[in-house]
Motif scaffolding. Structure first.
Motif, PDB file in Angstrom:
ATOM      1  N   LEU A 137      -1.985   6.525   2.311  1.00 29.05           N
ATOM      2  CA  LEU A 137      -2.599   5.285   2.782  1.00 29.05           C
ATOM      3  C   LEU A 137      -3.830   5.580   3.630  1.00 29.05           C
ATOM      4  O   LEU A 137      -3.938   6.646   4.244  1.00 29.05           O
ATOM      5  CB  LEU A 137      -1.585   4.476   3.590  1.00 29.05           C
ATOM      6  CG  LEU A 137      -0.401   3.931   2.794  1.00 29.05           C
ATOM      7  CD1 LEU A 137       0.633   3.310   3.725  1.00 29.05           C
ATOM      8  CD2 LEU A 137      -0.870   2.911   1.752  1.00 29.05           C
ATOM      9  N   VAL A 158      -3.512  -2.558   5.417  1.00 29.97           N
ATOM     10  CA  VAL A 158      -3.294  -1.629   6.528  1.00 29.97           C
ATOM     11  C   VAL A 158      -4.274  -1.980   7.644  1.00 29.97           C
ATOM     12  O   VAL A 158      -5.491  -1.816   7.477  1.00 29.97           O
ATOM     13  CB  VAL A 158      -3.494  -0.167   6.085  1.00 29.97           C
ATOM     14  CG1 VAL A 158      -3.232   0.779   7.257  1.00 29.97           C
ATOM     15  CG2 VAL A 158      -2.584   0.177   4.914  1.00 29.97           C
ATOM     16  N   TYR A 169      -0.833   1.460  13.350  1.00 28.59           N
ATOM     17  CA  TYR A 169      -1.208   0.586  12.252  1.00 28.59           C
ATOM     18  C   TYR A 169      -0.096  -0.418  11.995  1.00 28.59           C
ATOM     19  O   TYR A 169       1.080  -0.151  12.274  1.00 28.59           O
ATOM     20  CB  TYR A 169      -1.443   1.399  10.974  1.00 28.59           C
ATOM     21  CG  TYR A 169      -2.529   2.430  11.096  1.00 28.59           C
ATOM     22  CD1 TYR A 169      -3.829   2.165  10.670  1.00 28.59           C
ATOM     23  CD2 TYR A 169      -2.260   3.687  11.656  1.00 28.59           C
ATOM     24  CE1 TYR A 169      -4.832   3.115  10.787  1.00 28.59           C
ATOM     25  CE2 TYR A 169      -3.257   4.644  11.780  1.00 28.59           C
ATOM     26  CZ  TYR A 169      -4.547   4.363  11.344  1.00 28.59           C
ATOM     27  OH  TYR A 169      -5.543   5.303  11.474  1.00 28.59           O
ATOM     28  N   LEU A 171       1.251  -2.811   8.694  1.00 27.55           N
ATOM     29  CA  LEU A 171       1.137  -2.953   7.253  1.00 27.55           C
ATOM     30  C   LEU A 171       1.730  -4.289   6.821  1.00 27.55           C
ATOM     31  O   LEU A 171       2.880  -4.587   7.144  1.00 27.55           O
ATOM     32  CB  LEU A 171       1.878  -1.819   6.532  1.00 27.55           C
ATOM     33  CG  LEU A 171       1.227  -0.432   6.495  1.00 27.55           C
ATOM     34  CD1 LEU A 171       1.068   0.148   7.883  1.00 27.55           C
ATOM     35  CD2 LEU A 171       2.057   0.503   5.634  1.00 27.55           C
TER      36      LEU A 171
END
Length: 340
Positions: A137, A158, A169, A171
């Protein structure tokens, strides 16, 4: 989200986020899609922060206020483009936020509660980049910006956001594929000591940073001015929900202000506990309070009479005892810097 995970506990989960990496399932957060011609401009006329200051691909912390200037909710706005904004409000307020926006929306703008459509996972801690990179990612984008990506064919977003103060982060994942993404993150994080983390650690982490919690530090009865969130208000905008009341309060002296409190002794503060001056007079109350695993002492956020200032000592009624606390300015800790 459980309070804590079996085999770990709040202290271990908290320390993992501060020193390695933690994984939170925060899918209880709301998701509201605002779409249609001029959707971003419409959102900007409702929320406090100036959405015009960011560009597509960026996110912004903002507030939805009532006519009296109190906070209906605090949320993150993901700006996809002039005709598309995704809002992430608090779980308990999602339906109300969606209803208020839908009632105000002009023709051509749709407000859709998408709470069940998406899951949200938070990867937080110094090794969050390594975990996402191991999962394939994107990482390294600027704070409060987001990138579209895929993980094993699953489309997701993200965003460089979080509620812990550490690098991390969040998601946004389609609910139907959430289990696949969760398992992939756990596997990618094993070499980096990833720890599943629950609601209790989320609370201690955010309190150490002085981040407000809706229903405690901000609420329909607590304004952004009182909570020192004026930085999240676009004062130069023409209008937003609650603007008249907030502008008037800003010009006057608010009757209370949010401060941090740090224990002098061993007292652990809890929400609702009274705060007193040295003569025993009530001067406010604790809105959030906990034991800080990083500092090994009690800390709190409290709404106090505005005449009290940084460095003064006050007392908190803790379990029928008056414990001494010092008024401080949050955050209580600096990410990456540990006190012994």
């Amino acid at each position: 989200m459980p309070l804590e995970y079996a085999g770990a506990g709040v202290l271990a989960e908290h320390v993992a986020v501060r020193t390695a990496v933690g994984l939170f399932d925060v899918s209880h957060l709301g998701k509201i899609a605002v779409t249609g011609s001029g959707a971003a401009d419409f959102v900007n006329r409702c929320l406090t922060a100036d959405l015009g200051k960011i560009t597509p691909g960026q996110a912004q912390y903002s507030l939805l206020c009532n006519d009296d200037g109190g906070v209906v909710d605090d949320l993150i706005a993901y700006l996809a483009g002039p005709d598309e904004v995704l809002l992430i409000p608090n779980a308990a307020n999602c339906a109300e936020v969606a209803s208020l926006l839908a009632a105000a929306a002009p023709e051509g703008v749709a407000v859709e509660n998408r709470h069940e459509a998406y899951a949200v996972f938070a990867v937080q801690g110094p090794h969050s980049d390594e975990v996402l990179e191991a999962a394939g990612l994107p990482t390294g984008h600027a704070y409060m910006s987001f990138a579209r990506a895929e993980l094993d064919g699953v489309p997701l977003t993200v965003c460089r956001t979080g509620y812990t103060g550490e690098r991390g982060y969040e998601l946004v994942v389609p609910s139907e594929q959430a289990g696949l993404v969760w398992d992939a993150l756990v596997a990618a994080g094993e070499p980096y000591g990833i720890q599943l983390a629950g609601l209790a650690a989320r609370d201690t982490l955010r309190t150490e940073m002085g981040y407000p919690l809706h229903g405690q530090d901000i609420s329909p009865d607590i304004s952004p001015v009182q909570a020192r969130l004026g930085w999240a208000v676009g004062w130069k905008k023409d209008a937003f929900f609650g603007d008249a009341a907030l502008r008037a309060e800003k010009e006057a002296t608010p009757n209370r202000l949010l401060w941090g409190l740090r224990a002098v002794g061993r007292g652990i503060p809890r929400p609702g506990m009274l705060v007193r001056d040295d003569e025993g007079h009530e001067i406010g109350s604790v809105t959030s309070g906990t034991f800080s695993p990083t500092l090994k002492t009690g800390i709190a956020l409290a709404l106090l009479d505005p005449r009290f200032v940084l460095g003064e000592q006050v007392a908190v009624d803790v379990r029928r005892r008056r414990e001494a606390f010092t008024i401080v300015k949050p955050p209580f800790v600096t990410p990456g810097v540990r006190e012994p």
